[in-house]
Design an enzyme around this catalytic site. Sequence first.
Site: not given
Length: 148
Positions: A100-102
């Site tokens: 996951g990221c932003q």
Amino acid sequence: MAVSLALFPRWSLFLFLFVLCSSEAKVVTVDVHAAKGLIQTGSIYLDVRTVEEFLKGHVDAVNIVNVPYMLNTPKGKKKNPDFLKEVSSACNREDHLIVGCQSGVRSLYATTDLLSHGFKNVVDMGGGYVDWVKNKFPVNIPLAKEEL
């Protein structure tokens, strides 16, 4: 997954398409609801945001690792040259990973890289931390705790 083409510089689109087309393994993207279920059953959440982003708040998970895919430099963001080495030292190629990221862009790149380098059980969390927060799922905000 719908991604605006305006988010990418022209050269990165070609690189991204090349990586996707040349990768043998297909990237699987799950929404935050599915990701939450996988995290609750023991999968490792691999947060690929910068350390600064991670410290402002991240997914609350028992098994969480932060390895930035991009690094902030004086000349702007650049890909972390040690990304695969750092992930390999924190996780095994057989571990179940949710990346996951932003917002879901960096995690897609990172998932593609991990799959093409022999990681077997990797899925991308579409929508990223933004969708996680929108759904009011649990978060951990380390800086806020330190400031109290």
